[in-house]
Design an enzyme around this catalytic site. Sequence first.
Site, PDB file in Angstrom:
ATOM      1  N   ASP A  67      22.053  13.420  -6.029  1.00 60.73           N
ATOM      2  CA  ASP A  67      21.254  14.600  -6.123  1.00 60.73           C
ATOM      3  C   ASP A  67      20.037  14.691  -7.116  1.00 60.73           C
ATOM      4  O   ASP A  67      20.282  13.788  -8.218  1.00 60.73           O
ATOM      5  CB  ASP A  67      22.237  15.837  -6.124  1.00 60.73           C
ATOM      6  CG  ASP A  67      23.103  15.996  -7.509  1.00 60.73           C
ATOM      7  OD1 ASP A  67      23.794  14.894  -7.696  1.00 60.73           O
ATOM      8  OD2 ASP A  67      23.174  16.890  -8.312  1.00 60.73           O
ATOM      9  N   GLU A 115      25.865  16.686  -9.033  1.00 61.06           N
ATOM     10  CA  GLU A 115      26.057  16.767 -10.126  1.00 61.06           C
ATOM     11  C   GLU A 115      25.141  17.497 -10.989  1.00 61.06           C
ATOM     12  O   GLU A 115      25.632  18.148 -12.083  1.00 61.06           O
ATOM     13  CB  GLU A 115      25.776  15.140 -10.797  1.00 61.06           C
ATOM     14  CG  GLU A 115      26.116  14.919 -12.319  1.00 61.06           C
ATOM     15  CD  GLU A 115      24.960  15.338 -13.308  1.00 61.06           C
ATOM     16  OE1 GLU A 115      25.408  15.343 -14.561  1.00 61.06           O
ATOM     17  OE2 GLU A 115      24.006  15.605 -12.925  1.00 61.06           O
TER      18      GLU A 115
END
Length: 602
Positions: A182, A247
Amino acid sequence: MPLKHLTRTLLAAAAAARASAFLVAPLDHHLHVVSDQLPFGQLHHAPGPLASAPSSSSSSSSSSSSSDDDDFKCNLPPAIDPAGDGLPSADDLFSSAAALAKQVERHEAVVRVPSVCFDDLGEPDEDERWAPFYDLHHVLEVLYPTIHERATVEKANTLGLVYTLKGSDPSLKPTLLAAHQDVVPVPDESTWKYPPFAAVYDGQYLWGRGASDDKNSLTALLTAVETLLASGWTPARTLILAFGFDEECSGYRGAGAIGKLLTERYGDEGIAVILDEGGLGLQRLGGGGDDDDDDEVLYALPSVVEKGHVDIWLELSVVGGHSSIPFPHTSIGIMAEIITSLEAHPYEPALLDGSPPHRHLQCQARYSPRAQPDITRLVRAGDLAALSELLAREQPIWQYMIQTSQAVDVIRGGQKINAMPELVTLGVNYRVAPQNNIPEVQHNVVRYIRHIADKYGLDLRAYEGDDDYEGYLAESDPEARPVRPTWDVDYNGTLILRAQEKTHGTPVSPTSGPIWDTFSGTIRHSYASEGRTVVPVGEIMTGNTDTRHYLNLSPNIYRWTPNTRAGSINIHTIDERILMSEHMDIVKFYYNFVRNFDKADF
């Protein structure tokens, strides 16, 4: 069909069409900027008193590396060349123009996917904004066919990726390499030199959101392992690749699920070593030796500990009314006064004896004594108080390695220009240094705003139901009391404090013993050159990584993305980009890392 055209075809109807939907406010405050010319780089890490990592046979001291005791000398383990396994060298494989061109195409394809993590995302199977991650998984299958053919591929909580290459020797604990899929959102596409999901390569840098953080690690890891497998390599030690998907939103859905899966399979301390993104990267300094020779010293600065993290949310509710007959202060005005009080009370810096930043300075004083004479003098004198003052005064990137940070990042309030706002929300992010702790930070917020709540007659409700805070309060401030209204203007107000996203400081990973020696020996080999001394030394991270969810799996957790400051630019902001020549060096390092750990005897 060329890879870049294939990728565009795959994404044209899906990811490219979605990209504009992801140009919204950034969410996480997790930075990791690496330093090239400075004696300290910036990173993420460290709360609460520094704890030692659990002991294990794999972290015992060795004569070749520096020990973790009071006689720290910053001795260096030997470089470890993985030659001898019959495989081509990293330089032979990844130094050509053709290898660079191929890797540029791979990285372009991955960066073009707008795999954005938003703070308010729902579950993966419920929120359509997760859709680009499915596109990314398909792109990875196209780019890395050998891995997908040879590895067991599992999905953790739908989108987390776990690749397992089973080793031939079950007695060896696995190696775990981590990265995240991400990226943070883009607030305003128009501020970028190139569109943030166009992945433009200008001949040196590849530009785009996530080009550095953390698709840099993702594609480098996969390329290294794909190349190993294509060369006929089979692992003796099981190799795991773990790629979380949130994350940038603290990793609870992604790495949290992966951590549970791996714990069920391998148990506590069932993994030999974990390497994730982070660290201070690579830092070049001169001043080596005590003579006039200005040999280069290259400091490799993996993080061996992370700071703690807590977000404090303040919610102020007051009676509203027409703006033509206002109270002396609206709720926004009251919250502004709260912000002013908080920012008037920064935390104090403290360089702790034996901490990773102290060890870093000791290494600098040994190998680059003339680079910063004042630091060398104070290190040799053991004057930690003066060192703390000097570091905090010089630059913020040094300051917040030894100090708890406080950042007012979110404020919301007001809906109509002629109506006094009834609800204002404030979010303050803290990264907690080892000399402080999370309940202390929580209580300091109360201390610094209590007089404001008194002044405006606000009912202050602090961290209700938070057992950790209540325990701290009972021991440290038994006189603390609820604040009751005393002012004669009736705001009918309530101020609620909540603490979220609590992460305590991590244990300190070993910087001696066979695992550290293998890690640092691989670094010394991978970045060796004529006239250069390579000095690996552990550091502290000012932010947090997915490894917060893997702490039980191994005592040997290292966070390091080996870029220089000039190689990784503008993480989490406009015009993010990665120097592709340095990216190729990262591929070489991972290629060497996997080989050296595969043949290591521990």
